[in-house]
Design a protein around this motif. Sequence first.
Motif, PDB file in Angstrom:
ATOM      1  N   GLN A 140       2.053   0.439   5.228  1.00 14.29           N
ATOM      2  CA  GLN A 140       1.354  -0.101   4.054  1.00 14.29           C
ATOM      3  C   GLN A 140      -0.025   0.520   3.868  1.00 14.29           C
ATOM      4  O   GLN A 140      -0.579   0.513   2.762  1.00 14.29           O
ATOM      5  N   ALA A 141      -0.591   1.082   4.939  1.00 13.50           N
ATOM      6  CA  ALA A 141      -1.927   1.672   4.853  1.00 13.50           C
ATOM      7  C   ALA A 141      -1.949   2.910   3.970  1.00 13.50           C
ATOM      8  O   ALA A 141      -3.020   3.330   3.512  1.00 13.50           O
ATOM      9  N   ARG A 142      -0.779   3.500   3.721  1.00 10.70           N
ATOM     10  CA  ARG A 142      -0.738   4.736   2.923  1.00 10.70           C
ATOM     11  C   ARG A 142      -0.983   4.482   1.439  1.00 10.70           C
ATOM     12  O   ARG A 142      -1.333   5.403   0.703  1.00 10.70           O
ATOM     13  N   ASN A 143      -0.794   3.264   0.987  1.00  9.77           N
ATOM     14  CA  ASN A 143      -0.986   2.940  -0.433  1.00  9.77           C
ATOM     15  C   ASN A 143      -2.388   2.369  -0.615  1.00  9.77           C
ATOM     16  O   ASN A 143      -2.627   1.200  -0.331  1.00  9.77           O
ATOM     17  N   LEU A 144      -3.300   3.199  -1.104  1.00  8.73           N
ATOM     18  CA  LEU A 144      -4.685   2.774  -1.230  1.00  8.73           C
ATOM     19  C   LEU A 144      -4.879   1.718  -2.307  1.00  8.73           C
ATOM     20  O   LEU A 144      -5.882   0.987  -2.281  1.00  8.73           O
ATOM     21  N   ASP A 145      -3.956   1.612  -3.241  1.00  7.94           N
ATOM     22  CA  ASP A 145      -4.150   0.742  -4.399  1.00  7.94           C
ATOM     23  C   ASP A 145      -3.499  -0.627  -4.260  1.00  7.94           C
ATOM     24  O   ASP A 145      -3.782  -1.519  -5.059  1.00  7.94           O
ATOM     25  N   SER A 146      -2.626  -0.812  -3.283  1.00  9.20           N
ATOM     26  CA  SER A 146      -1.915  -2.083  -3.171  1.00  9.20           C
ATOM     27  C   SER A 146      -2.840  -3.180  -2.662  1.00  9.20           C
ATOM     28  O   SER A 146      -3.866  -2.910  -2.032  1.00  9.20           O
TER      29      SER A 146
END
Length: 453
Positions: A140-146
């Motif tokens: 989940q850390a890869r999605n900066l916008d979530s």
Amino acid sequence: MEPYRIKVVEPIPITTREQREEALKRVHYNLFDLRADEVTIDLLSDSGTGALSAAQLAAGMEGDESYAGSRSFYRFRDTVAELTGYPHILPAHQGRAAERILFSSLLEPGSIVLSNTHFDTTRANVELAGCQARDLPCPQARNLDSEEPFKGNIDLEALRRELAGADGPKVAAVVMTITNNGGGGQPVSMENLRQAADLCRRHGVPLLLDAARFAENAWLVTRHEAGYQDRTPRQVAEEAFRLADGCMMSAKKDGIVHIGGFIGLKDPELAEKCERLLIATEGFATYGGLAGRDLDMMAQGLLEVTEPSYLAERADIAAHLAQRVRVAGVDILEPPGLHALYLNAGRLFPHIPAHHYPGHALSCQLYLEGGIRSAELGSLYLGEEDEDGNPVKSAPYELVRLALPRRVYTRSHYDHVGRTLEGIAKKAESVGGFRIVDQSPILRHFRVKLQPV
């Protein structure tokens, strides 16, 4: 509103653009080399930059400066032991000293240390011990916008594979950084910490906390994790420490002091090894390189930092700045944490390639336009180039960290940051990149020299 009133004030420097231009040239565009009296709003770090409370200053006046066995040490030790549950407490002058002592005592050349994300000095101390630091951030850390609330978690499946795999016998420790500073200041959930602890126990590997921001992590757990909404930050912090086998802490963050740190351990043999090295390199075991007044102020800070009113205001002021930054047209790593905001410089400056350091370009522009000092966490920090300056490795994201000192700046100061970013965003295409002209082989971002492309 702030749960305190201001008793002492300090003037801040107001400089001209021409003065800032000259300062940047003089320091070869390395913001670490600026004089503090050339900086108007200093968001370079939240480490040792907080404001002491009246109670901390009063505690410091009680400091016992005896070389061995001071009253200050026992007050400090009892406070830390009650918080963490660890029987062996060793003071150190700051977090990286605690890391060096602990890793030098625990690791052997060729060992592997796994982490949700090692911060820069933690990684350096692992590597200086002849070992390998591996990061296992959650997907989940890869999605900066979530808006995923626990992007600081470790990837449990990856941890399971590492511990059970061919390199498993080489794993000497698992370090959980709370909050995950290298991962954008994101928190670790108690469930993730609990499962990581269970995996470590099954494989006989010690689980250690890098606990620099343990109280901020605990606050976010009470806000977002099921089953913890009715718990206090102090209760969550106590549970987190007791899940681990030990910790190292820079108290310059959530100890709200200007200097100080400690090691806490369950293992008496490891604690004895650490104590021997501490005495040889830092000072006697009851002062660890600190004055008695520092130990007393640290003990008081560790009590104040878990106060819900303090943490609520810290979260609120971070949210206030986050909204100003969004309105300015600059994306951040979402959701905002408490100790810092991470600006997405790569998205703001898509015309600047990674090996020309868009994050550093934004940091320099923030200083040039508003006298604001910040820290790049992109390819200058994590990347590598060949001797001709061509990229060998780039950072996954080009970020700039705005670290928020504790109890130092007001909302109007942060409004100035928002206005400055708004001006930069309106002419983003005019901002250029940088190239390195001199660097160190380790932790290069601290001493690097650059020039504009």
